[in-house]
Motif scaffolding. Structure first.
Motif, PDB file in Angstrom:
ATOM      1  N   GLU A   1      47.071  17.736 -21.939  1.00 32.80           N
ATOM      2  CA  GLU A   1      46.283  17.628 -20.716  1.00 32.80           C
ATOM      3  C   GLU A   1      46.992  16.698 -19.734  1.00 32.80           C
ATOM      4  O   GLU A   1      47.377  15.597 -20.118  1.00 32.80           O
TER       5      GLU A   1
ATOM      6  N   ALA B   1      42.403  19.732  -6.604  1.00 30.35           N
ATOM      7  CA  ALA B   1      43.303  20.861  -6.718  1.00 30.35           C
ATOM      8  C   ALA B   1      43.775  21.250  -5.314  1.00 30.35           C
ATOM      9  O   ALA B   1      42.983  21.309  -4.381  1.00 30.35           O
ATOM     10  N   GLY B   2      45.072  21.484  -5.171  1.00 23.64           N
ATOM     11  CA  GLY B   2      45.593  21.880  -3.872  1.00 23.64           C
ATOM     12  C   GLY B   2      46.177  20.722  -3.076  1.00 23.64           C
ATOM     13  O   GLY B   2      46.783  20.941  -2.039  1.00 23.64           O
ATOM     14  N   GLY B   3      45.999  19.483  -3.538  1.00 21.95           N
ATOM     15  CA  GLY B   3      46.636  18.354  -2.874  1.00 21.95           C
ATOM     16  C   GLY B   3      48.109  18.302  -3.251  1.00 21.95           C
ATOM     17  O   GLY B   3      48.543  18.988  -4.183  1.00 21.95           O
ATOM     18  N   GLY B   4      48.889  17.467  -2.542  1.00 26.10           N
ATOM     19  CA  GLY B   4      50.316  17.397  -2.800  1.00 26.10           C
ATOM     20  C   GLY B   4      50.629  17.052  -4.254  1.00 26.10           C
ATOM     21  O   GLY B   4      51.476  17.681  -4.891  1.00 26.10           O
TER      22      GLY B   4
ATOM     23  N   ASP C   1      48.689  17.411  -6.874  1.00 32.51           N
ATOM     24  CA  ASP C   1      48.232  18.487  -7.754  1.00 32.51           C
ATOM     25  C   ASP C   1      49.250  19.626  -7.790  1.00 32.51           C
ATOM     26  O   ASP C   1      49.591  20.134  -8.855  1.00 32.51           O
ATOM     27  N   VAL C   2      49.746  19.994  -6.616  1.00 33.18           N
ATOM     28  CA  VAL C   2      50.707  21.101  -6.558  1.00 33.18           C
ATOM     29  C   VAL C   2      51.985  20.695  -7.292  1.00 33.18           C
ATOM     30  O   VAL C   2      52.568  21.487  -8.037  1.00 33.18           O
TER      31      VAL C   2
ATOM     32  N   ARG D   1      51.186  20.950 -11.044  1.00 36.08           N
ATOM     33  CA  ARG D   1      51.051  22.321 -11.529  1.00 36.08           C
ATOM     34  C   ARG D   1      52.398  23.044 -11.519  1.00 36.08           C
ATOM     35  O   ARG D   1      52.690  23.846 -12.416  1.00 36.08           O
ATOM     36  N   THR D   2      53.197  22.781 -10.502  1.00 37.26           N
ATOM     37  CA  THR D   2      54.514  23.420 -10.453  1.00 37.26           C
ATOM     38  C   THR D   2      55.378  22.892 -11.593  1.00 37.26           C
ATOM     39  O   THR D   2      55.994  23.667 -12.334  1.00 37.26           O
TER      40      THR D   2
ATOM     41  N   PRO E   1      39.501  13.857  -9.250  1.00 40.54           N
ATOM     42  CA  PRO E   1      39.758  13.268  -7.939  1.00 40.54           C
ATOM     43  C   PRO E   1      38.859  12.063  -7.673  1.00 40.54           C
ATOM     44  O   PRO E   1      37.816  11.914  -8.304  1.00 40.54           O
TER      45      PRO E   1
ATOM     46  N   ALA F   1      58.918  18.015   8.327  1.00 40.45           N
ATOM     47  CA  ALA F   1      59.977  19.023   8.278  1.00 40.45           C
ATOM     48  C   ALA F   1      59.640  20.254   9.113  1.00 40.45           C
ATOM     49  O   ALA F   1      60.521  20.839   9.746  1.00 40.45           O
TER      50      ALA F   1
ATOM     51  N   ALA G   1      60.687  22.594  -3.415  1.00 38.59           N
ATOM     52  CA  ALA G   1      61.000  22.566  -1.984  1.00 38.59           C
ATOM     53  C   ALA G   1      60.003  23.421  -1.210  1.00 38.59           C
ATOM     54  O   ALA G   1      59.567  23.049  -0.114  1.00 38.59           O
ATOM     55  N   ASP G   2      59.605  24.557  -1.797  1.00 37.32           N
ATOM     56  CA  ASP G   2      58.643  25.435  -1.131  1.00 37.32           C
ATOM     57  C   ASP G   2      57.292  24.781  -0.947  1.00 37.32           C
ATOM     58  O   ASP G   2      56.512  25.187  -0.086  1.00 37.32           O
ATOM     59  N   THR G   3      56.959  23.821  -1.784  1.00 32.22           N
ATOM     60  CA  THR G   3      55.657  23.179  -1.664  1.00 32.22           C
ATOM     61  C   THR G   3      55.797  21.751  -1.114  1.00 32.22           C
ATOM     62  O   THR G   3      54.964  20.900  -1.386  1.00 32.22           O
ATOM     63  N   ALA G   4      56.847  21.520  -0.337  1.00 30.95           N
ATOM     64  CA  ALA G   4      57.025  20.244   0.360  1.00 30.95           C
ATOM     65  C   ALA G   4      57.147  19.057  -0.579  1.00 30.95           C
ATOM     66  O   ALA G   4      56.562  18.011  -0.345  1.00 30.95           O
TER      67      ALA G   4
END
Lengths: 317, 151, 501
Positions: free
Chosen positions: A31, A38-41, A43-44, A47-48, A69, A209, A282-285
């Protein structure tokens, strides 16, 4: 069948040191506690990275991201600090925020509460000005600030965060004085900058960017030019020793068994050379800069000291 | 409730007094804040106190005229019972887990408050709990409290 | 740009992508219709799940849910006086009285048509006017946003209900709740009592579920009745027969759409403010303002058109600037980021097929709403009210716990909700109006934060609030729309009293 194949491949790939116990971890889902929605920098990022860590842990390892959160990540990180150090609870860790919070409020954890696995993202600070401000170079900006102390308003995402420390460093380096306007998050700060409501902003490179045409980016606070945006000059090139950024990585509770640490460390090591991973980030900043183990711990300590020093001189709350 | 109750016990009067006490208590921590931080909360609390005083006076004036206060609840026992059950359900979710508590609360509440059709209760409970499990657990990987008692 | 828009269209009709919108709309209506569950909660549960989906499938689901939920919230608002989503609070004003008069079916039809129209208008605004409208957003710095919030707070005056004192107590309570959490500038705690869970402030959903859903549930259980709603005449007729009765609403629809789109592009205010403002404005310009609040169909139209008109437009600042216009848009922004769509001007160039496809999905979601929403609501959800009351109450209790727990995944919020429920029950019984609490919570801290940012920009000088045209226009608007009508109606009353004397 498949499992046997995987195990064999893994035994080949991994360090021999640990023996039987090592081959067993992970025997159940791991875990990863993320202290943001979910969906914050963060978190992404988690998950990535999780997909790739699973791959490198092998043996059908599975990672489950759990969002807890609240309180700028503090609820999640406190939970991690208090979990059993068995390798099945990891957490995301943000710097300098997590350390600064141990200084400006009562926290349920400290520097020693964690086993430091790896820092994955280093998002350097940038200084930007609005198109209408007429301040197109860092020298012009500093000259203007020196001429009228406090007249330049600086939009940033919060007090006690990386952008605040970057400004403190800049003020110490140059002797200039600015008026801080702490918005709630960097997007509102950037918007206010674009609308000309504040003159200057300290943000992170990933946040500007996509906006290089709408804003003047005066410099990046890195040692060398960032791979994320190689066209942008560093402050060092312009004669100002300003290096600062926001970091996100992974920690585990303190006292993690050595074999588990070794296994996770190996996974993070492989992560740093994975082109697919770098592209996905890189795709998700998320500009990647992997710092593992003790070096990560040292980095955390340095940032704690910096935060403590700033707090002693100019407490922000 | 045929005999007249003391004037202080009128619902609005009680509420006003309660509000004044709570707002005054909350006013204390505002003194530790910076003036600019304290401005809005203190203004609201002082506003609450002032308005509550007006409410109190208005209600007492009505009492003096002999107007009866409308009863708050038609059957206070049922209200307290219902609220108690909701609280008990939340605590049970926390302690013994969401699914067992839910499977228990639906028939309990329905039974206690007058729906006593065993088959109907069974069908409803199974449908609701099943649908929640299907959608949230199976479909969305959404965890509900597993119960602190077990861990 | 417009060629890109057409270019993105074929992909939207790919089976999976279109199915996602349909499923999303249905799921959204269901979620919105369940007291306790909200669009914010649905999308935040969905975001991690969409990680493995194709972008347009994931975004289609979200667009569908958002559109569906904004209408779905009207169903329990009309039938049970429980707004299914925060934005449906204004729908209860006239929707519930209509249901009690046996016009529930018509109220729902007005709601679905209005929601759909608002959504369509908003989707067009997003598709055609996103870049220019995002320029408008840029005009709004902290001091301007402060005045917008003040405008909203002043309009609480119209929501006070019978007793001014009680209405103001409600408003003060709402604003006070909004300041709980960390200080917007310094980050120090205010009234958190060392609870980390309170540090980010109290979510509107928690307050709403507690205040609005718990008291009716207690009521359901209080009266010893075995059957569903007392008089279950919905008055259903087919949508085509109901439409002619709505033809007089076009002005309200137009006004509500514009208000909704406008509120949507301003960061932070959100659907409830749009619905309240649209309702106020529609009532103000009505020839029979006295019938409002007692079952005026146009009131339902005004609220519902506006709360759907801010859905797509809230994404304008979200997509172009990264600042979401509503709480739901904020969660959706996360969903976009998961798929590598970073807000900013580049988004429209680099990922044009996906972004414009997403916009089309919003449009189709809004159109589908009228097809799916009408029959779904009147045929299935209204039937739920035939459930025995104790059972209905028990199910709503479970839904409330799920809805509140799922937002942050913690029991703390559930207990907090129960606390608000107790407060809400007392307020309900003593006839304290609830809308001022909602608006106070949404706008109180929002106004404070922007005021203090503005003061910092002005380095402590309050004159900064009056230093530019936009601010002055907003001040004038506040005075013109709120203060003047108030004075007028006072004068009129005084004159009437004189005439009688």
């Amino acid at each position: 069948m498949f499992n046997i194949f995987k195990t064999t491949a893994l035994t080949g790939a991994l360090v021999l040191a640990a023996g039987a116990a090592l081959a067993e971890y992970p025997e159940k889902p791991i875990e990863v506690i993320v202290g943001y929605s979910a969906g914050g920098g963060t978190d992404v990022m988690a998950r990535t990275a999780a997909l790739f860590i699973e791959k490198y842990l092998g043996e059908g390892a599975s990672i489950v991201v759990k969002n807890m959160p609240g309180a700028s990540g503090q609820i999640g990180v406190t939970e991690v600090a208090g979990s059993a150090p068995d390798g099945y609870t990891l957490g995301t860790f943000n710097l300098p925020g997590m350390m600064a919070r141990t200084i400006d409020r009562e926290a349920g954890y400290d520097r020693e509460s964690f086993t430091y696995l790896a820092n994955v993202v280093n998002d350097p600070n940038v200084i930007v000005t609005g198109k209408g401000s007429g301040l197109t170079t860092i020298d012009a900006l500093i000259a203007a600030a020196l001429e009228a102390p406090g007249a330049i308003t600086v939009g940033m995402s919060s007090l006690g965060g990386d952008d605040h420390f970057a400004l403190i460093k800049l003020q110490t380096l140059t002797g200039a004085e600015f008026t801080i306007v702490p918005f709630k998050g960097s997007a509102p700060a950037r918007t206010a900058l674009m609308g000309g409501h504040v003159a200057m902003g300290i943000l992170n490179i990933s946040e500007v960017a996509s906006f290089t045409e709408e804003l003047n980016v005066l410099g990046v606070a890195t040692e060398e030019r960032s791979r994320f945006a190689p066209d942008l000059p560093t402050f060092k090139e312009q004669g100002i020793e300003l290096v600062n950024g926001s970091m996100r990585g992974f920690v585990a509770p303190a006292g993690l068994p050595g074999d588990v640490v070794a296994k996770l460390d190996a996974a993070f090591e492989q992560l740093s050379g994975d082109q697919d991973f770098l592209k996905a980030m890189a795709d998700t900043a998320n500009p990647v800069e992997i710092v593992r183990g003790d070096a990560f711990k040292a980095l955390t300590s340095d940032l704690y000291d910096l935060a403590a020093k700033v707090w002693a001189e100019t407490p922000w709350n | 409730m045929s005999q007249p109750r003391p004037r202080v016990l009128r619902p609005e009067t009680l509420t006003a007094i309660g509000l004044i006490v709570i707002a005054a208590a909350l006013l204390v921590p505002t003194f530790e804040l910076r003036p600019i931080s304290a401005l809005l909360p203190a203004a609201m609390l002082i506003g609450l106190i002032a308005l509550s005083v007006l409410l109190l006076l208005a209600d007492q004036r009505r009492a003096a005229k002999g107007e009866k206060a409308a009863p708050v609840a038609q059957s206070p026992k049922r209200v307290i019972g219902a609220f108690g059950l909701v609280v008990a359900y939340a605590v049970a979710c926390d302690l013994v887990g969401f699914y067992p508590s839910t499977a228990l609360i639906i028939p309990t509440v329905a039974w206690l408050f007058g729906f006593r059709h065993p088959l109907g209760l069974l069908v409803a409970t199974v449908t609701v709990v099943g649908a929640i499990w299907l959608i949230f657990d199976l479909g969305m990987n959404q965890e509900f409290p597993a119960g602190r008692f077990w861990s | 740009m417009y060629t890109d828009l057409l270019h993105a269209l074929p992909n939207v009709f790919a089976l999976a992508n279109f199915a996602a919108v349909i499923i999303g709309v249905i799921a959204g209506i269901v979620v919105g219709a369940m007291p306790g569950l909200s669009a914010t909660m649905a999308i935040s549960v969905l975001v991690p799940f969409t990680f493995g989906l194709e972008p347009l499938v994931a975004l289609g689901l979200m667009a569908g849910i958002y559109n569906g939920a904004m209408y779905g919230g009207a169903i329990p608002a009309v039938l049970l006086r429980i707004p299914g989503t925060p934005a449906a609070v204004a729908t209860t004003f006239d929707g519930y009285p209509m249901a009690q008069k046996g016009q529930g079916g018509f109220a729902l039809q007005v709601a679905v048509v209005s929601s759909s129209l608002g959504g369509i208008a908003s989707a067009f605004a997003l598709m055609l006017l996103a870049p220019p409208l995002s320029k408008v957003t840029l005009l709004f710095g902290p001091s301007e946003v402060f005045w917008v919030a003040v405008f909203g707070l002043c309009s609480i005056i119209f929501l006070l209900g019978g007793s001014v004192i009680k209405g103001l107590i409600s408003a003060c309570f709402g604003v006070f709740v909004s300041v709980v959490g960390s200080d917007p500038i310094y980050g120090n705690d205010r009234f958190t009592f060392s609870q980390l869970e309170l540090l980010d402030g109290i979510s509107i959903v928690i307050l709403l579920v507690g205040l609005y859903a718990l008291p009716p549930v207690i009521d359901l259980l209080e009266k010893p009745l075995k059957t569903g709603v007392d008089d279950n005449k919905l008055g259903t007729e087919s949508l085509w027969k109901a439409l002619p009765r709505m033809k007089g609403f076009w002005k309200t629809w137009l006004r509500g759409s514009l208000i909704g789109i406008w509120i949507g592009i301003l960061p932070g205010a959100g659907g409830s403010m749009a619905a309240f403002m649209s309702y106020n404005e529609a009532r103000r310009s009505s020839k029979t303002p006295d019938t409002w609040g007692e079952g005026e169909p146009e009131g339902v139209a005004a609220a519902e058109v506006a709360n759907n008109a801010d859905t797509a437009s809230a994404l304008i600042p979200a997509l172009t600037l990264g600042i979401p216009g509503t709480a739901v848009a904020a969660v959706m922004l996360g969903g976009l980021l998961v798929h590598g769509l970073q807000p900013g001007p580049m988004l429209f160039r680099d990922n044009s097929d996906i972004v414009f496809g997403f916009m089309w999905q919003f449009l189709f979601g809004a159109i589908l709403l009228v097809l799916l929403g009408g029959s779904l609501a009147t045929n299935s959800f209204a039937k739920l009210l035939n459930l025995p009351r104790p059972l209905l109450g028990a199910i709503i209790i479970v839904l409330m716990v799920i809805g509140v727990y799922s937002i942050h995944g913690r029991m703390f919020d559930v207990y907090l909700m129960l606390g608000f429920g107790a407060v809400g029950w007392v307020m309900d019984k003593l006839k304290f109006p609830l809308p001022p609490v909602v608006l106070g919570l949404i706008l109180g801290a929002f106004a404070e934060e922007n005021l203090r940012l503005a003061l910092r920009i002005g380095r402590g000088d309050w004159a900064v609030l009056f230093q530019n045209t936009t601010s002055l226009v907003l001040v004038a608007l506040t005075v013109g729309v709120i203060v003047v009508p108030l004075v007028k109606s006072r004068l009129a009353k005084a004159r009437q009293a004189e005439g009688q004397a």
